[in-house]
Scaffold this motif. Structure first.
Motif, PDB file in Angstrom:
ATOM      1  N   LEU A  39      -5.071  -8.063  19.380  1.00 58.64           N
ATOM      2  CA  LEU A  39      -5.177  -8.317  18.314  1.00 58.64           C
ATOM      3  C   LEU A  39      -6.433  -9.877  18.309  1.00 58.64           C
ATOM      4  O   LEU A  39      -7.130  -9.708  17.207  1.00 58.64           O
ATOM      5  CB  LEU A  39      -3.879  -9.430  17.582  1.00 58.64           C
ATOM      6  N   ARG A  40      -6.393 -10.698  19.301  1.00 59.55           N
ATOM      7  CA  ARG A  40      -7.247 -11.395  19.068  1.00 59.55           C
ATOM      8  C   ARG A  40      -8.910 -10.806  18.810  1.00 59.55           C
ATOM      9  O   ARG A  40      -9.498 -11.711  18.024  1.00 59.55           O
ATOM     10  CB  ARG A  40      -7.513 -12.386  20.597  1.00 59.55           C
ATOM     11  N   GLN A  41      -9.279 -10.186  19.600  1.00 64.47           N
ATOM     12  CA  GLN A  41     -10.143  -9.244  19.756  1.00 64.47           C
ATOM     13  C   GLN A  41     -10.796  -8.426  18.237  1.00 64.47           C
ATOM     14  O   GLN A  41     -12.060  -8.610  17.927  1.00 64.47           O
ATOM     15  CB  GLN A  41     -10.974  -8.147  20.847  1.00 64.47           C
ATOM     16  N   THR A  42      -9.792  -8.315  17.696  1.00 71.90           N
ATOM     17  CA  THR A  42      -9.491  -8.327  16.077  1.00 71.90           C
ATOM     18  C   THR A  42     -10.028  -8.571  15.005  1.00 71.90           C
ATOM     19  O   THR A  42     -10.427  -8.949  14.449  1.00 71.90           O
ATOM     20  CB  THR A  42      -8.681  -7.621  15.599  1.00 71.90           C
ATOM     21  N   ALA A  43      -9.156 -10.307  15.587  1.00 72.52           N
ATOM     22  CA  ALA A  43      -9.418 -11.228  14.918  1.00 72.52           C
ATOM     23  C   ALA A  43     -10.941 -12.149  14.620  1.00 72.52           C
ATOM     24  O   ALA A  43     -11.800 -12.170  13.857  1.00 72.52           O
ATOM     25  CB  ALA A  43      -8.301 -12.238  14.760  1.00 72.52           C
ATOM     26  N   ALA A  44     -11.567 -12.218  16.247  1.00 68.36           N
ATOM     27  CA  ALA A  44     -12.161 -12.065  15.967  1.00 68.36           C
ATOM     28  C   ALA A  44     -13.327 -11.608  15.616  1.00 68.36           C
ATOM     29  O   ALA A  44     -14.817 -12.774  15.004  1.00 68.36           O
ATOM     30  CB  ALA A  44     -12.645 -12.460  17.890  1.00 68.36           C
ATOM     31  N   CYS A  45     -13.610 -10.359  15.715  1.00 67.60           N
ATOM     32  CA  CYS A  45     -14.668  -9.468  15.098  1.00 67.60           C
ATOM     33  C   CYS A  45     -14.804  -9.738  13.465  1.00 67.60           C
ATOM     34  O   CYS A  45     -15.730  -9.774  12.422  1.00 67.60           O
ATOM     35  CB  CYS A  45     -14.288  -7.993  14.622  1.00 67.60           C
ATOM     36  N   HIS A  46     -13.428  -9.468  12.972  1.00 67.55           N
ATOM     37  CA  HIS A  46     -12.926  -9.600  11.154  1.00 67.55           C
ATOM     38  C   HIS A  46     -13.671 -11.404  10.639  1.00 67.55           C
ATOM     39  O   HIS A  46     -14.538 -11.454   9.542  1.00 67.55           O
ATOM     40  CB  HIS A  46     -11.432 -10.684  11.449  1.00 67.55           C
ATOM     41  N   LYS A  50     -17.822  -8.429  11.132  1.00 63.07           N
ATOM     42  CA  LYS A  50     -18.008  -7.073  11.702  1.00 63.07           C
ATOM     43  C   LYS A  50     -16.379  -6.288  11.753  1.00 63.07           C
ATOM     44  O   LYS A  50     -16.961  -5.038  11.579  1.00 63.07           O
ATOM     45  CB  LYS A  50     -17.831  -7.495  13.611  1.00 63.07           C
ATOM     46  N   GLU A  51     -15.325  -6.935  10.621  1.00 62.43           N
ATOM     47  CA  GLU A  51     -14.560  -6.363  10.489  1.00 62.43           C
ATOM     48  C   GLU A  51     -13.910  -6.405   9.171  1.00 62.43           C
ATOM     49  O   GLU A  51     -14.462  -7.315   8.811  1.00 62.43           O
ATOM     50  CB  GLU A  51     -13.059  -6.194  11.339  1.00 62.43           C
ATOM     51  N   GLN A  52     -13.943  -5.239   8.515  1.00 55.81           N
ATOM     52  CA  GLN A  52     -13.333  -5.361   7.380  1.00 55.81           C
ATOM     53  C   GLN A  52     -11.617  -4.621   6.934  1.00 55.81           C
ATOM     54  O   GLN A  52     -11.379  -4.228   7.640  1.00 55.81           O
ATOM     55  CB  GLN A  52     -13.977  -4.542   6.597  1.00 55.81           C
ATOM     56  N   SER A  53     -11.302  -5.727   6.044  1.00 59.00           N
ATOM     57  CA  SER A  53      -9.387  -5.425   5.931  1.00 59.00           C
ATOM     58  C   SER A  53      -9.658  -4.766   4.723  1.00 59.00           C
ATOM     59  O   SER A  53     -10.292  -4.635   4.233  1.00 59.00           O
ATOM     60  CB  SER A  53      -8.895  -7.127   6.245  1.00 59.00           C
ATOM     61  N   ILE A  54      -8.803  -3.654   5.051  1.00 59.97           N
ATOM     62  CA  ILE A  54      -8.080  -3.171   3.161  1.00 59.97           C
ATOM     63  C   ILE A  54      -7.099  -2.367   3.441  1.00 59.97           C
ATOM     64  O   ILE A  54      -5.898  -3.251   4.102  1.00 59.97           O
ATOM     65  CB  ILE A  54      -8.967  -1.116   3.707  1.00 59.97           C
ATOM     66  N   ASP A  55      -5.956  -2.538   1.809  1.00 60.91           N
ATOM     67  CA  ASP A  55      -5.144  -2.551   2.439  1.00 60.91           C
ATOM     68  C   ASP A  55      -4.014  -1.983   2.374  1.00 60.91           C
ATOM     69  O   ASP A  55      -5.236  -0.043   2.859  1.00 60.91           O
ATOM     70  CB  ASP A  55      -4.873  -2.624   0.434  1.00 60.91           C
ATOM     71  N   TRP A  56      -2.844  -1.898   2.843  1.00 62.25           N
ATOM     72  CA  TRP A  56      -2.636  -0.697   3.433  1.00 62.25           C
ATOM     73  C   TRP A  56      -2.117   0.056   3.254  1.00 62.25           C
ATOM     74  O   TRP A  56      -1.926   1.767   4.045  1.00 62.25           O
ATOM     75  CB  TRP A  56      -0.421  -1.687   4.367  1.00 62.25           C
ATOM     76  N   ASP A  57      -1.932   0.023   1.726  1.00 55.23           N
ATOM     77  CA  ASP A  57      -1.673   1.437   0.978  1.00 55.23           C
ATOM     78  C   ASP A  57      -3.078   2.258   0.686  1.00 55.23           C
ATOM     79  O   ASP A  57      -3.379   3.675   1.512  1.00 55.23           O
ATOM     80  CB  ASP A  57      -0.917   1.809  -0.245  1.00 55.23           C
ATOM     81  N   ALA A  58      -4.137   1.741   1.098  1.00 55.20           N
ATOM     82  CA  ALA A  58      -5.140   2.492   0.962  1.00 55.20           C
ATOM     83  C   ALA A  58      -5.572   2.868   2.495  1.00 55.20           C
ATOM     84  O   ALA A  58      -5.921   4.216   2.407  1.00 55.20           O
ATOM     85  CB  ALA A  58      -6.704   1.292   0.679  1.00 55.20           C
ATOM     86  N   ALA A  59      -5.216   2.393   3.452  1.00 47.81           N
ATOM     87  CA  ALA A  59      -5.369   2.026   4.706  1.00 47.81           C
ATOM     88  C   ALA A  59      -4.881   3.640   5.051  1.00 47.81           C
ATOM     89  O   ALA A  59      -5.057   5.382   5.795  1.00 47.81           O
ATOM     90  CB  ALA A  59      -5.037   1.663   6.156  1.00 47.81           C
ATOM     91  N   LYS A  60      -3.666   3.707   4.918  1.00 47.21           N
ATOM     92  CA  LYS A  60      -2.379   5.676   4.908  1.00 47.21           C
ATOM     93  C   LYS A  60      -3.315   5.996   3.876  1.00 47.21           C
ATOM     94  O   LYS A  60      -3.133   7.270   4.830  1.00 47.21           O
ATOM     95  CB  LYS A  60      -0.950   4.596   4.258  1.00 47.21           C
ATOM     96  N   ARG A  61      -4.181   6.287   2.612  1.00 49.17           N
ATOM     97  CA  ARG A  61      -4.226   7.550   2.141  1.00 49.17           C
ATOM     98  C   ARG A  61      -5.658   7.864   2.575  1.00 49.17           C
ATOM     99  O   ARG A  61      -5.998   9.187   3.144  1.00 49.17           O
ATOM    100  CB  ARG A  61      -4.840   7.143   0.650  1.00 49.17           C
ATOM    101  N   GLU A  62      -6.401   6.319   3.763  1.00 46.03           N
ATOM    102  CA  GLU A  62      -7.433   7.000   3.910  1.00 46.03           C
ATOM    103  C   GLU A  62      -7.270   8.124   5.376  1.00 46.03           C
ATOM    104  O   GLU A  62      -7.828   9.330   5.698  1.00 46.03           O
ATOM    105  CB  GLU A  62      -8.123   6.230   4.560  1.00 46.03           C
ATOM    106  N   LEU A  63      -5.964   7.774   5.900  1.00 48.35           N
ATOM    107  CA  LEU A  63      -5.701   8.089   7.264  1.00 48.35           C
ATOM    108  C   LEU A  63      -4.469   9.897   6.605  1.00 48.35           C
ATOM    109  O   LEU A  63      -5.314  11.037   8.081  1.00 48.35           O
ATOM    110  CB  LEU A  63      -4.639   7.893   8.042  1.00 48.35           C
ATOM    111  N   ARG A  64      -4.096   9.866   5.633  1.00 47.51           N
ATOM    112  CA  ARG A  64      -3.927  10.871   5.402  1.00 47.51           C
ATOM    113  C   ARG A  64      -5.206  11.875   4.609  1.00 47.51           C
ATOM    114  O   ARG A  64      -5.271  13.239   5.538  1.00 47.51           O
ATOM    115  CB  ARG A  64      -3.137  10.838   4.155  1.00 47.51           C
ATOM    116  N   ASN A  65      -6.138  11.514   3.984  1.00 49.51           N
ATOM    117  CA  ASN A  65      -7.025  12.613   3.920  1.00 49.51           C
ATOM    118  C   ASN A  65      -7.885  12.407   5.265  1.00 49.51           C
ATOM    119  O   ASN A  65      -8.390  13.519   5.496  1.00 49.51           O
ATOM    120  CB  ASN A  65      -8.389  11.182   3.522  1.00 49.51           C
ATOM    121  N   ARG A  66      -8.184  11.867   6.115  1.00 47.54           N
ATOM    122  CA  ARG A  66      -8.541  12.259   7.691  1.00 47.54           C
ATOM    123  C   ARG A  66      -7.824  13.182   8.623  1.00 47.54           C
ATOM    124  O   ARG A  66      -8.759  14.045   9.008  1.00 47.54           O
ATOM    125  CB  ARG A  66      -8.773  10.847   8.525  1.00 47.54           C
TER     126      ARG A  66
END
Length: 68
Positions: A39-46, A50-66
């Motif tokens: 979590l620390r590494q992800t926060a540092a990248c964000h 270097k990291e983009q956050s996305i809405d949880w519903d959008a993330a679930k849709r993306e994972l379902r599509n994959r």
């Protein structure tokens, strides 16, 4: 229900139901030791842009599509 007889959509819904059930018991769950560092590494990248956050519903849709 045997997972081998479930469609992918049924499996994803079952996983979501399990997660919702587990998350209600959040106070009793303990994260593994490596999780805080991840979590620390992800926060540092964000924070470094270097990291983009996305809405949880959008993330679930993306994972379902994959998964399809």
């Amino acid at each position: 229900m045997n997972p081998r007889n479930m469609s992918r959509d049924e499996k994803l819904r079952a996983m979501e139901d399990l997660w919702q059930s587990l998350s209600r018991e959040e106070a009793r769950l303990e994260s593994p030791p490596w999780h805080e560092e991840a979590l620390r590494q992800t926060a540092a990248c964000h924070d470094a842009g270097k990291e983009q956050s996305i809405d949880w519903d959008a993330a679930k849709r993306e994972l379902r599509n994959r998964a399809e």
